[in-house]
Design a protein around this motif. Structure first.
Motif, PDB file in Angstrom:
ATOM      1  N   SER A  11       0.824  -1.207   0.000  1.00 17.19           N
ATOM      2  CA  SER A  11       0.000   0.000   0.000  1.00 17.19           C
ATOM      3  C   SER A  11       0.860   1.260   0.000  1.00 17.19           C
ATOM      4  O   SER A  11       0.514   2.254  -0.633  1.00 17.19           O
ATOM      5  CB  SER A  11      -0.963   0.012   1.190  1.00 17.19           C
ATOM      6  OG  SER A  11      -0.255  -0.040   2.407  1.00 17.19           O
ATOM      7  N   LEU A  15       0.739   4.234  -2.688  1.00 20.29           N
ATOM      8  CA  LEU A  15       0.579   5.638  -2.309  1.00 20.29           C
ATOM      9  C   LEU A  15       1.679   6.496  -2.921  1.00 20.29           C
ATOM     10  O   LEU A  15       1.413   7.572  -3.459  1.00 20.29           O
ATOM     11  CB  LEU A  15       0.602   5.781  -0.785  1.00 20.29           C
ATOM     12  CG  LEU A  15      -0.660   5.358  -0.050  1.00 20.29           C
ATOM     13  CD1 LEU A  15      -0.377   5.207   1.434  1.00 20.29           C
ATOM     14  CD2 LEU A  15      -1.780   6.338  -0.287  1.00 20.29           C
ATOM     15  N   ALA A  82      -1.008  10.468   7.172  1.00 20.32           N
ATOM     16  CA  ALA A  82      -1.915   9.525   6.531  1.00 20.32           C
ATOM     17  C   ALA A  82      -1.545   8.109   6.939  1.00 20.32           C
ATOM     18  O   ALA A  82      -0.397   7.713   6.837  1.00 20.32           O
ATOM     19  CB  ALA A  82      -1.821   9.655   5.013  1.00 20.32           C
ATOM     20  N   LEU A  86      -4.037   0.897   3.504  1.00 25.12           N
ATOM     21  CA  LEU A  86      -4.978   0.815   2.391  1.00 25.12           C
ATOM     22  C   LEU A  86      -4.780  -0.461   1.593  1.00 25.12           C
ATOM     23  O   LEU A  86      -3.702  -1.034   1.589  1.00 25.12           O
ATOM     24  CB  LEU A  86      -4.771   1.991   1.438  1.00 25.12           C
ATOM     25  CG  LEU A  86      -4.951   3.387   1.989  1.00 25.12           C
ATOM     26  CD1 LEU A  86      -4.520   4.398   0.949  1.00 25.12           C
ATOM     27  CD2 LEU A  86      -6.382   3.619   2.387  1.00 25.12           C
ATOM     28  N   THR A  90      -6.682   0.613  -3.994  1.00 29.12           N
ATOM     29  CA  THR A  90      -7.064   2.020  -3.841  1.00 29.12           C
ATOM     30  C   THR A  90      -5.891   2.938  -3.505  1.00 29.12           C
ATOM     31  O   THR A  90      -6.055   4.150  -3.446  1.00 29.12           O
ATOM     32  CB  THR A  90      -8.125   2.162  -2.732  1.00 29.12           C
ATOM     33  OG1 THR A  90      -7.572   1.671  -1.505  1.00 29.12           O
ATOM     34  CG2 THR A  90      -9.386   1.390  -3.073  1.00 29.12           C
ATOM     35  N   ARG A  94      -5.579   7.113  -3.767  1.00 32.87           N
ATOM     36  CA  ARG A  94      -5.470   7.822  -2.493  1.00 32.87           C
ATOM     37  C   ARG A  94      -4.188   8.655  -2.459  1.00 32.87           C
ATOM     38  O   ARG A  94      -4.183   9.781  -1.942  1.00 32.87           O
ATOM     39  CB  ARG A  94      -5.505   6.830  -1.332  1.00 32.87           C
ATOM     40  CG  ARG A  94      -5.385   7.450   0.026  1.00 32.87           C
ATOM     41  CD  ARG A  94      -6.612   8.279   0.377  1.00 32.87           C
ATOM     42  NE  ARG A  94      -6.463   8.810   1.723  1.00 32.87           N
ATOM     43  CZ  ARG A  94      -6.706  10.066   2.048  1.00 32.87           C
ATOM     44  NH1 ARG A  94      -7.178  10.917   1.165  1.00 32.87           N
ATOM     45  NH2 ARG A  94      -6.529  10.479   3.276  1.00 32.87           N
ATOM     46  N   GLN A  97      -4.789  11.812  -4.303  1.00 32.93           N
ATOM     47  CA  GLN A  97      -5.656  12.665  -3.488  1.00 32.93           C
ATOM     48  C   GLN A  97      -4.859  13.352  -2.373  1.00 32.93           C
ATOM     49  O   GLN A  97      -5.030  14.551  -2.130  1.00 32.93           O
ATOM     50  CB  GLN A  97      -6.757  11.778  -2.901  1.00 32.93           C
ATOM     51  CG  GLN A  97      -7.870  12.493  -2.210  1.00 32.93           C
ATOM     52  CD  GLN A  97      -8.907  11.494  -1.731  1.00 32.93           C
ATOM     53  OE1 GLN A  97      -8.584  10.550  -1.007  1.00 32.93           O
ATOM     54  NE2 GLN A  97     -10.136  11.683  -2.149  1.00 32.93           N
ATOM     55  N   LEU A  98      -3.983  12.608  -1.716  1.00 35.91           N
ATOM     56  CA  LEU A  98      -3.157  13.186  -0.652  1.00 35.91           C
ATOM     57  C   LEU A  98      -2.239  14.283  -1.191  1.00 35.91           C
ATOM     58  O   LEU A  98      -2.066  15.321  -0.561  1.00 35.91           O
ATOM     59  CB  LEU A  98      -2.315  12.102   0.022  1.00 35.91           C
ATOM     60  CG  LEU A  98      -3.078  11.137   0.927  1.00 35.91           C
ATOM     61  CD1 LEU A  98      -2.202   9.960   1.304  1.00 35.91           C
ATOM     62  CD2 LEU A  98      -3.587  11.851   2.158  1.00 35.91           C
TER      63      LEU A  98
END
Length: 105
Positions: A11, A15, A82, A86, A90, A94, A97-98
């Motif tokens: 994850s 990210l 954060a 996850l 996704t 994400r 988005q961050l």
């Protein structure tokens, strides 16, 4: 800038991919560090990134205790914590988005 506590998690890699994609699209570069879960190293990375005048800092970690330990109002530049728990499916979205959230600070 992005600080991670552990590079082994899928994850976290997702990210980072999403964050990098979003920053590249906005003509920005990613500054990256790994704290290996050491609080002193996290604080040193935050100080280093702040001295480099980064737009914002993301600390990606699994341990919720880290969120309570870091107070964004006391940091020298914006800090968004954060939790990286996850699913791989996704994580990229994400991450993008961050990156947008940090750039908007």
């Amino acid at each position: 800038g992005v600080i991670v506590t552990d590079l082994q998690q899928e994850s976290v890699r997702g990210l980072l991919t999403g964050i990098e994609q979003e920053l590249r699209q906005q003509k920005k570069a990613l500054l990256f560090a790994c704290s290996h879960g050491l609080a002193e190293q996290e604080q040193a990375c935050i100080a280093d990134f702040s001295a480099r005048n980064v737009a914002g800092i993301l600390l990606l970690c699994e341990n919720p205790d880290r969120e309570r330990r870091l107070d964004a109002k006391k940091q020298p530049c914006p800090l968004l914590v954060a939790v990286a728990g996850l699913s791989a499916d996704t994580a990229v979205a994400r991450g993008r988005q961050l990156a947008c959230q940090v750039l908007a600070l």
